[in-house]
Design a protein around this motif. Sequence first.
Motif, PDB file in Angstrom:
ATOM      1  N   THR A 103     -36.827  31.018  44.482  1.00  0.00           N
ATOM      2  CA  THR A 103     -36.083  30.211  43.516  1.00  0.00           C
ATOM      3  C   THR A 103     -36.742  28.849  43.346  1.00  0.00           C
ATOM      4  OG1 THR A 103     -34.044  31.332  44.169  1.00  0.00           O
ATOM      5  CG2 THR A 103     -33.820  29.251  42.961  1.00  0.00           C
ATOM      6  N   GLU A 153     -42.102  26.046  36.612  1.00  0.00           N
ATOM      7  CA  GLU A 153     -41.588  25.618  35.309  1.00  0.00           C
ATOM      8  C   GLU A 153     -41.820  24.132  35.074  1.00  0.00           C
ATOM      9  OE1 GLU A 153     -37.512  26.718  35.183  1.00  0.00           O
ATOM     10  OE2 GLU A 153     -37.928  28.876  34.957  1.00  0.00           O
ATOM     11  N   GLU A 154     -41.848  23.359  36.177  1.00  0.00           N
ATOM     12  CA  GLU A 154     -42.075  21.926  36.068  1.00  0.00           C
ATOM     13  C   GLU A 154     -43.561  21.567  36.024  1.00  0.00           C
ATOM     14  OE1 GLU A 154     -40.051  20.363  39.432  1.00  0.00           O
ATOM     15  OE2 GLU A 154     -38.049  20.928  38.710  1.00  0.00           O
ATOM     16  N   GLN A 175     -38.797  27.228  39.974  1.00  0.00           N
ATOM     17  CA  GLN A 175     -38.457  25.917  39.421  1.00  0.00           C
ATOM     18  C   GLN A 175     -39.681  25.008  39.379  1.00  0.00           C
ATOM     19  OE1 GLN A 175     -35.331  24.550  42.005  1.00  0.00           O
ATOM     20  NE2 GLN A 175     -33.806  25.994  41.197  1.00  0.00           N
TER      21      GLN A 175
END
Length: 496
Positions: free
Chosen positions: A133, A140-141, A137
Amino acid sequence: MNSVSDRWSPAPRDPLDDTLRLECGVYGVFDVPEAAAITALGLHALQHRGQEACGIATFDGQRFHTERHMGHVGDAFTGADLVQRLPGTAAIGHTRYSTSGGSFIRNVQPMFADLAAGGVAIAHNGNLTNALTLREQLVEEGAIFQSTSDSEVILHLIARSRKGKIIDRFIDALSRIEGGYALVALTNKKLIGVRDPLGIRPLVLGEFQGRYVLASETCALDIIGATFVRDVEHGEMVVIDQDGLKSLRPFPAQRARPCIFEYVYFARPDSVVNGRSVYEVRKRMGRRLAQETPADVDVVVPVPDSGVPAALGFAQEAGLPYELGIIRNHYVGRTFIEPTQGLRELGVRMKLSPNRSVLAGKRVMLIDDSIVRGTNSVRVVRMVREAGAAEVHLRSASPPLMYPDFYGIDMPDRDKLLAANKSLEEIREFIGVETMGFLSVEGLYWAMNSAPRDPVNPQFTDHYFTGDYPTRLLDREIAEGRNEQAERQLSFLVGA
């Protein structure tokens, strides 16, 4: 295109492989001459915690130096030039078996990164239950990952923290991770050790020539002549620098739940884990096993090596002869290829050989540490019968393994665990023994010199026997939710 979960899958293994493996061992020293050589010795003592790869990172006051290798410590870190290759008075080291990420050199630790605050090397033992998870994240950043190890997630979290001081960055990163872990990290000024809030994975503090040492087990202190100081406590961060040692408590207080399987299988018998001698606990397991599951036999024989202390305890409690009826060959390479069923059977005989003078004509009680799939037990029992045993009985010095692990133990899914899918009688028939028995969970707690298991707040992490996981399993919950959603979508499409 492969999903993140696909890229995170562990290294493939023989479907008949019946060996449990712990992910890693970690080690760290600070302000010690020839730190790389000292660390290599420590890693030798931790070889049992990871035999796939190893690595060392050092700092010489100006620069970091790292070496990472596939294979054993003794093959990688030898030679008179070791301290020239890895100069410095501070070092961390790692032995590895992959349970998250594949078997590739890019996943070998310690991992190193140059941050704005300076260089950081990190070595990690355990598994993060929310690593997938967090990784998604971070990607994506804009984060770019160089490995598929969850340890790199920690480095990215440290790098992206907006805190100023490096220790505050560590604490900020650790506040976002979940699971069981013990880690050591090296900066240009500090050696850092951290144990997860429940103390699932072990970490000890020692003293060597007036300087501090961190290690997964006390046996790694003994090998260099270091003195055991204490366990790093659950949820504790220790920071070691030129001023000495500082203890921090960055997590909300929780009750400790150390992994009980360290005593059953993983820790070396000569280690002391959380104040308990592993050897003495295993002997007590054997004693209790003899009380709970007696049998009319002639001789007690351990399945080497981890079954030895329990077999001693069983024999002493039952008043029976203890004999080495199976001899283990310690010089079998891990890379032996077993491409066919016939060669797999021969592979077992390369590792274990029957001592016919002990077994022939005897009613034999075999004591093993645990039973996973049961495939190895089948082979061992067949070998003992072929050596002339009149009867073969089998006992497991641990309770039945019923649930998989997500905190650093490479364990099959539940549908592959023998005890989760068969009754005691079915297990007996499958393995092919006269009688079969397991230590009870209550007996295991007794062997630990612990109070009876508290069903509301268990004293240990024991989910592999009870299904009582000590933390949430975020990645697994999300994956199961995705699978259910995919199945619903598929049903809809098929119905349409």
